[in-house]
Design a protein around this motif. Structure first.
Motif, PDB file in Angstrom:
ATOM      1  N   PRO A  41       0.843  -1.205   0.000  1.00 42.27           N
ATOM      2  CA  PRO A  41       0.000   0.000   0.000  1.00 42.27           C
ATOM      3  C   PRO A  41       0.876   1.252   0.000  1.00 42.27           C
ATOM      4  N   ALA A  42       0.427   2.274  -0.689  1.00 46.44           N
ATOM      5  CA  ALA A  42       1.230   3.490  -0.876  1.00 46.44           C
ATOM      6  C   ALA A  42       1.666   4.123   0.443  1.00 46.44           C
ATOM      7  N   ASP A  43       0.865   3.990   1.490  1.00 43.09           N
ATOM      8  CA  ASP A  43       1.200   4.608   2.769  1.00 43.09           C
ATOM      9  C   ASP A  43       2.049   3.702   3.673  1.00 43.09           C
ATOM     10  N   ARG A  44       2.303   2.444   3.250  1.00 50.52           N
ATOM     11  CA  ARG A  44       3.086   1.507   4.067  1.00 50.52           C
ATOM     12  C   ARG A  44       4.076   0.719   3.211  1.00 50.52           C
ATOM     13  N   VAL A  45       4.912   1.392   2.465  1.00 50.88           N
ATOM     14  CA  VAL A  45       5.868   0.731   1.579  1.00 50.88           C
ATOM     15  C   VAL A  45       6.993   0.102   2.399  1.00 50.88           C
ATOM     16  N   ARG A  46       7.186  -1.212   2.203  1.00 55.04           N
ATOM     17  CA  ARG A  46       8.289  -1.945   2.830  1.00 55.04           C
ATOM     18  C   ARG A  46       8.929  -2.806   1.757  1.00 55.04           C
ATOM     19  N   ARG A  47      10.241  -2.829   1.728  1.00 54.56           N
ATOM     20  CA  ARG A  47      10.941  -3.561   0.683  1.00 54.56           C
ATOM     21  C   ARG A  47      10.946  -5.062   0.918  1.00 54.56           C
ATOM     22  N   THR A  48      10.664  -5.510   2.120  1.00 56.43           N
ATOM     23  CA  THR A  48      10.639  -6.942   2.395  1.00 56.43           C
ATOM     24  C   THR A  48       9.702  -7.211   3.558  1.00 56.43           C
ATOM     25  N   SER A  49       9.599  -8.468   3.941  1.00 61.56           N
ATOM     26  CA  SER A  49       8.766  -8.862   5.077  1.00 61.56           C
ATOM     27  C   SER A  49       9.389 -10.091   5.726  1.00 61.56           C
ATOM     28  N   VAL A  50       8.887 -10.455   6.879  1.00 61.31           N
ATOM     29  CA  VAL A  50       9.365 -11.659   7.549  1.00 61.31           C
ATOM     30  C   VAL A  50       9.083 -12.875   6.673  1.00 61.31           C
ATOM     31  N   LEU A  51       7.904 -12.916   6.071  1.00 64.88           N
ATOM     32  CA  LEU A  51       7.539 -14.035   5.193  1.00 64.88           C
ATOM     33  C   LEU A  51       8.507 -14.159   4.022  1.00 64.88           C
ATOM     34  N   LEU A  52       8.750 -13.056   3.339  1.00 61.42           N
ATOM     35  CA  LEU A  52       9.621 -13.063   2.166  1.00 61.42           C
ATOM     36  C   LEU A  52      11.062 -13.442   2.534  1.00 61.42           C
ATOM     37  N   THR A  53      11.563 -12.875   3.613  1.00 64.58           N
ATOM     38  CA  THR A  53      12.930 -13.176   4.039  1.00 64.58           C
ATOM     39  C   THR A  53      13.052 -14.620   4.526  1.00 64.58           C
ATOM     40  N   SER A  54      12.059 -15.112   5.239  1.00 64.41           N
ATOM     41  CA  SER A  54      12.082 -16.510   5.704  1.00 64.41           C
ATOM     42  C   SER A  54      12.112 -17.461   4.527  1.00 64.41           C
ATOM     43  N   TRP A  55      11.241 -17.206   3.534  1.00 68.11           N
ATOM     44  CA  TRP A  55      11.220 -18.061   2.344  1.00 68.11           C
ATOM     45  C   TRP A  55      12.594 -18.053   1.679  1.00 68.11           C
ATOM     46  N   TRP A  56      13.185 -16.871   1.499  1.00 66.98           N
ATOM     47  CA  TRP A  56      14.467 -16.778   0.800  1.00 66.98           C
ATOM     48  C   TRP A  56      15.575 -17.498   1.567  1.00 66.98           C
ATOM     49  N   LEU A  57      15.630 -17.315   2.867  1.00 68.48           N
ATOM     50  CA  LEU A  57      16.668 -17.967   3.664  1.00 68.48           C
ATOM     51  C   LEU A  57      16.523 -19.493   3.610  1.00 68.48           C
ATOM     52  N   PHE A  58      15.294 -19.992   3.734  1.00 74.80           N
ATOM     53  CA  PHE A  58      15.088 -21.440   3.631  1.00 74.80           C
ATOM     54  C   PHE A  58      15.469 -21.944   2.249  1.00 74.80           C
ATOM     55  N   LEU A  59      15.161 -21.179   1.193  1.00 79.53           N
ATOM     56  CA  LEU A  59      15.509 -21.589  -0.168  1.00 79.53           C
ATOM     57  C   LEU A  59      17.029 -21.687  -0.335  1.00 79.53           C
ATOM     58  N   VAL A  60      17.745 -20.671   0.112  1.00 77.15           N
ATOM     59  CA  VAL A  60      19.207 -20.667  -0.023  1.00 77.15           C
ATOM     60  C   VAL A  60      19.816 -21.825   0.766  1.00 77.15           C
ATOM     61  N   VAL A  61      19.352 -22.037   1.990  1.00 73.62           N
ATOM     62  CA  VAL A  61      19.883 -23.125   2.805  1.00 73.62           C
ATOM     63  C   VAL A  61      19.544 -24.476   2.170  1.00 73.62           C
ATOM     64  N   ALA A  62      18.309 -24.633   1.682  1.00 78.30           N
ATOM     65  CA  ALA A  62      17.901 -25.903   1.061  1.00 78.30           C
ATOM     66  C   ALA A  62      18.736 -26.214  -0.178  1.00 78.30           C
ATOM     67  N   VAL A  63      18.923 -25.235  -1.034  1.00 81.25           N
ATOM     68  CA  VAL A  63      19.708 -25.446  -2.254  1.00 81.25           C
ATOM     69  C   VAL A  63      21.159 -25.768  -1.906  1.00 81.25           C
ATOM     70  N   THR A  64      21.731 -25.011  -0.998  1.00 84.48           N
ATOM     71  CA  THR A  64      23.136 -25.218  -0.615  1.00 84.48           C
ATOM     72  C   THR A  64      23.320 -26.569   0.070  1.00 84.48           C
ATOM     73  N   TYR A  65      22.467 -26.855   1.025  1.00 82.73           N
ATOM     74  CA  TYR A  65      22.600 -28.108   1.785  1.00 82.73           C
ATOM     75  C   TYR A  65      22.360 -29.325   0.901  1.00 82.73           C
TER      76      TYR A  65
END
Length: 198
Positions: A118-142
Protein backbone atom coordinates in the motif's frame (compact mmCIF):
# COMPACT_ATOMS: atom_id res chain seq x y z
CA UNK A 1 -2.08 -10.23 -11.36
CA UNK A 2 -4.27 -12.87 -12.93
CA UNK A 3 -5.90 -15.28 -10.51
CA UNK A 4 -5.38 -18.22 -12.88
CA UNK A 5 -1.59 -17.74 -13.02
CA UNK A 6 -1.48 -17.32 -9.24
CA UNK A 7 -3.57 -20.47 -8.79
CA UNK A 8 -1.38 -22.43 -11.23
CA UNK A 9 1.81 -21.29 -9.50
CA UNK A 10 0.50 -22.00 -6.00
CA UNK A 11 -0.76 -25.42 -7.15
CA UNK A 12 2.60 -26.32 -8.71
CA UNK A 13 4.38 -25.26 -5.53
CA UNK A 14 1.91 -27.27 -3.43
CA UNK A 15 2.57 -30.33 -5.63
CA UNK A 16 6.28 -29.93 -4.83
CA UNK A 17 5.43 -29.77 -1.13
CA UNK A 18 3.46 -33.02 -1.41
CA UNK A 19 6.28 -34.67 -3.39
CA UNK A 20 8.81 -33.57 -0.75
CA UNK A 21 6.58 -34.88 2.04
CA UNK A 22 6.23 -38.25 0.26
CA UNK A 23 9.98 -38.36 -0.35
CA UNK A 24 10.70 -37.58 3.29
CA UNK A 25 8.38 -40.41 4.40
CA UNK A 26 10.11 -42.82 1.99
CA UNK A 27 13.53 -41.71 3.25
CA UNK A 28 12.51 -42.21 6.89
CA UNK A 29 11.24 -45.70 6.03
CA UNK A 30 14.46 -46.47 4.19
CA UNK A 31 16.47 -45.22 7.14
CA UNK A 32 14.61 -47.69 9.37
CA UNK A 33 15.65 -50.71 7.29
CA UNK A 34 18.81 -52.73 7.66
CA UNK A 35 21.36 -51.95 4.94
CA UNK A 36 21.62 -54.60 2.21
CA UNK A 37 18.30 -56.36 2.91
CA UNK A 38 15.42 -56.83 0.49
CA UNK A 39 13.38 -54.31 2.49
CA UNK A 40 16.20 -51.77 2.20
CA UNK A 41 16.42 -52.33 -1.56
CA UNK A 42 12.64 -51.84 -1.94
CA UNK A 43 12.74 -48.70 0.21
CA UNK A 44 15.69 -47.41 -1.82
CA UNK A 45 13.70 -47.97 -5.02
CA UNK A 46 10.80 -45.92 -3.65
CA UNK A 47 13.15 -43.18 -2.55
CA UNK A 48 14.79 -43.10 -5.99
CA UNK A 49 11.44 -42.98 -7.80
CA UNK A 50 10.14 -40.19 -5.59
CA UNK A 51 13.39 -38.28 -6.02
CA UNK A 52 12.88 -38.42 -9.79
CA UNK A 53 9.26 -37.30 -9.48
CA UNK A 54 10.29 -34.44 -7.21
CA UNK A 55 13.03 -33.37 -9.64
CA UNK A 56 10.57 -33.28 -12.52
CA UNK A 57 8.09 -31.28 -10.48
CA UNK A 58 10.82 -28.84 -9.42
CA UNK A 59 11.75 -28.13 -13.03
CA UNK A 60 8.11 -27.62 -14.04
CA UNK A 61 7.42 -25.50 -10.96
CA UNK A 62 10.50 -23.34 -11.54
CA UNK A 63 9.23 -22.56 -15.04
CA UNK A 64 5.73 -21.70 -13.79
CA UNK A 65 7.16 -19.65 -10.91
CA UNK A 66 9.32 -17.62 -13.30
CA UNK A 67 6.27 -16.93 -15.50
CA UNK A 68 4.41 -15.75 -12.41
CA UNK A 69 7.37 -13.62 -11.27
CA UNK A 70 7.69 -11.98 -14.69
CA UNK A 71 4.00 -11.10 -14.56
CA UNK A 72 4.32 -9.83 -10.98
CA UNK A 73 7.24 -7.64 -12.06
CA UNK A 74 5.23 -6.25 -14.98
CA UNK A 75 2.40 -5.31 -12.62
CA UNK A 76 4.89 -3.87 -10.11
CA UNK A 77 6.40 -1.66 -12.82
CA UNK A 78 2.93 -0.34 -13.62
CA UNK A 79 2.35 0.39 -9.92
CA UNK A 80 5.77 1.96 -9.32
CA UNK A 81 7.88 2.56 -12.46
CA UNK A 82 10.88 4.02 -10.57
CA UNK A 83 11.08 1.50 -7.75
CA UNK A 84 13.16 -1.19 -9.45
CA UNK A 85 16.92 -1.46 -9.10
CA UNK A 86 17.45 -3.96 -11.93
CA UNK A 87 16.29 -4.23 -15.52
CA UNK A 88 13.44 -6.55 -16.48
CA UNK A 89 15.74 -9.18 -18.04
CA UNK A 90 17.23 -9.91 -14.64
CA UNK A 91 13.89 -11.30 -13.42
CA UNK A 92 14.83 -14.61 -15.07
CA UNK A 93 18.56 -14.10 -15.65
CA UNK A 94 19.37 -13.59 -11.98
CA UNK A 95 18.37 -17.18 -11.21
CA UNK A 96 20.75 -18.62 -13.83
CA UNK A 97 24.11 -17.10 -12.88
CA UNK A 98 26.12 -18.93 -10.20
CA UNK A 99 26.80 -16.93 -7.02
CA UNK A 100 24.57 -14.08 -8.28
CA UNK A 101 21.58 -16.42 -7.83
CA UNK A 102 22.12 -16.29 -4.07
CA UNK A 103 21.26 -12.59 -3.72
CA UNK A 104 20.01 -10.89 -6.91
CA UNK A 105 16.65 -12.69 -7.24
CA UNK A 106 15.85 -11.64 -3.66
CA UNK A 107 16.62 -8.00 -4.48
CA UNK A 108 14.31 -8.18 -7.50
CA UNK A 109 11.51 -9.76 -5.47
CA UNK A 110 12.06 -7.15 -2.75
CA UNK A 111 11.47 -4.43 -5.36
CA UNK A 112 8.31 -6.17 -6.58
CA UNK A 113 7.14 -6.49 -2.97
CA UNK A 114 7.80 -2.78 -2.26
CA UNK A 115 5.95 -1.69 -5.40
CA UNK A 116 3.01 -3.87 -4.40
CA UNK A 117 2.71 -2.53 -0.84
CA UNK A 118 0.00 0.00 0.00
CA UNK A 119 1.23 3.49 -0.88
CA UNK A 120 1.20 4.61 2.77
CA UNK A 121 3.09 1.51 4.07
CA UNK A 122 5.87 0.73 1.58
CA UNK A 123 8.29 -1.95 2.83
CA UNK A 124 10.94 -3.56 0.68
CA UNK A 125 10.64 -6.94 2.39
CA UNK A 126 8.77 -8.86 5.08
CA UNK A 127 9.36 -11.66 7.55
CA UNK A 128 7.54 -14.03 5.19
CA UNK A 129 9.62 -13.06 2.17
CA UNK A 130 12.93 -13.18 4.04
CA UNK A 131 12.08 -16.51 5.70
CA UNK A 132 11.22 -18.06 2.34
CA UNK A 133 14.47 -16.78 0.80
CA UNK A 134 16.67 -17.97 3.66
CA UNK A 135 15.09 -21.44 3.63
CA UNK A 136 15.51 -21.59 -0.17
CA UNK A 137 19.21 -20.67 -0.02
CA UNK A 138 19.88 -23.13 2.80
CA UNK A 139 17.90 -25.90 1.06
CA UNK A 140 19.71 -25.45 -2.25
CA UNK A 141 23.14 -25.22 -0.62
CA UNK A 142 22.60 -28.11 1.79
CA UNK A 143 21.06 -30.36 -0.85
CA UNK A 144 23.98 -29.72 -3.22
CA UNK A 145 26.43 -30.60 -0.48
CA UNK A 146 24.34 -33.65 0.49
CA UNK A 147 24.15 -34.86 -3.10
CA UNK A 148 27.95 -34.87 -3.33
CA UNK A 149 28.09 -36.70 -0.03
CA UNK A 150 25.62 -39.39 -1.20
CA UNK A 151 27.37 -39.84 -4.52
CA UNK A 152 30.59 -40.74 -2.74
CA UNK A 153 28.98 -42.92 -0.03
CA UNK A 154 30.47 -46.40 0.37
CA UNK A 155 29.18 -48.98 2.82
CA UNK A 156 26.38 -48.97 5.37
CA UNK A 157 27.60 -46.14 7.62
CA UNK A 158 28.27 -43.67 4.81
CA UNK A 159 25.01 -44.58 3.07
CA UNK A 160 23.03 -43.94 6.27
CA UNK A 161 24.82 -40.62 6.79
CA UNK A 162 24.02 -39.62 3.20
CA UNK A 163 20.39 -40.61 3.75
CA UNK A 164 20.27 -38.39 6.84
CA UNK A 165 21.52 -35.50 4.70
CA UNK A 166 18.85 -36.26 2.10
CA UNK A 167 16.13 -36.28 4.78
CA UNK A 168 17.28 -32.90 6.07
CA UNK A 169 17.29 -31.56 2.49
CA UNK A 170 13.77 -32.87 1.83
CA UNK A 171 12.59 -31.28 5.07
CA UNK A 172 14.16 -27.95 4.12
CA UNK A 173 12.53 -28.05 0.69
CA UNK A 174 9.21 -28.92 2.31
CA UNK A 175 9.31 -25.79 4.50
CA UNK A 176 10.60 -23.72 1.58
CA UNK A 177 7.67 -24.87 -0.57
CA UNK A 178 5.08 -23.99 2.07
CA UNK A 179 6.62 -20.53 2.46
CA UNK A 180 6.78 -20.10 -1.35
CA UNK A 181 3.04 -20.81 -1.63
CA UNK A 182 2.42 -18.15 1.03
CA UNK A 183 4.68 -15.63 -0.78
CA UNK A 184 2.91 -16.17 -4.12
CA UNK A 185 -0.55 -15.85 -2.58
CA UNK A 186 0.34 -12.80 -0.46
CA UNK A 187 2.16 -10.90 -3.21
CA UNK A 188 -0.65 -11.59 -5.68
CA UNK A 189 -3.22 -10.39 -3.14
CA UNK A 190 -1.19 -7.23 -2.49
CA UNK A 191 -1.05 -6.47 -6.21
CA UNK A 192 -4.78 -7.06 -6.69
CA UNK A 193 -5.48 -4.72 -3.75
CA UNK A 194 -3.19 -2.01 -5.15
CA UNK A 195 -4.73 -2.28 -8.61
CA UNK A 196 -8.20 -1.97 -7.08
CA UNK A 197 -7.13 1.33 -5.44
CA UNK A 198 -6.19 2.90 -8.78
Amino acid sequence: MTKSLTFTTATALAACVVANAALLVAQVRQYGTEYGTEAANRASMWTGNLTGIRSGLLVLTAWVFLLWLRRARTVAEALSPEGHRHRFGWVVGAWLIPVVQYFLPKRIINDVWAASCPADRVRRTSVLLTSWWLFLVVAVTYTGWGWNHSRNARGAAETRAALQDAMIGAGLYLVTGVLAVAVVLELSRMQRDRLAEL
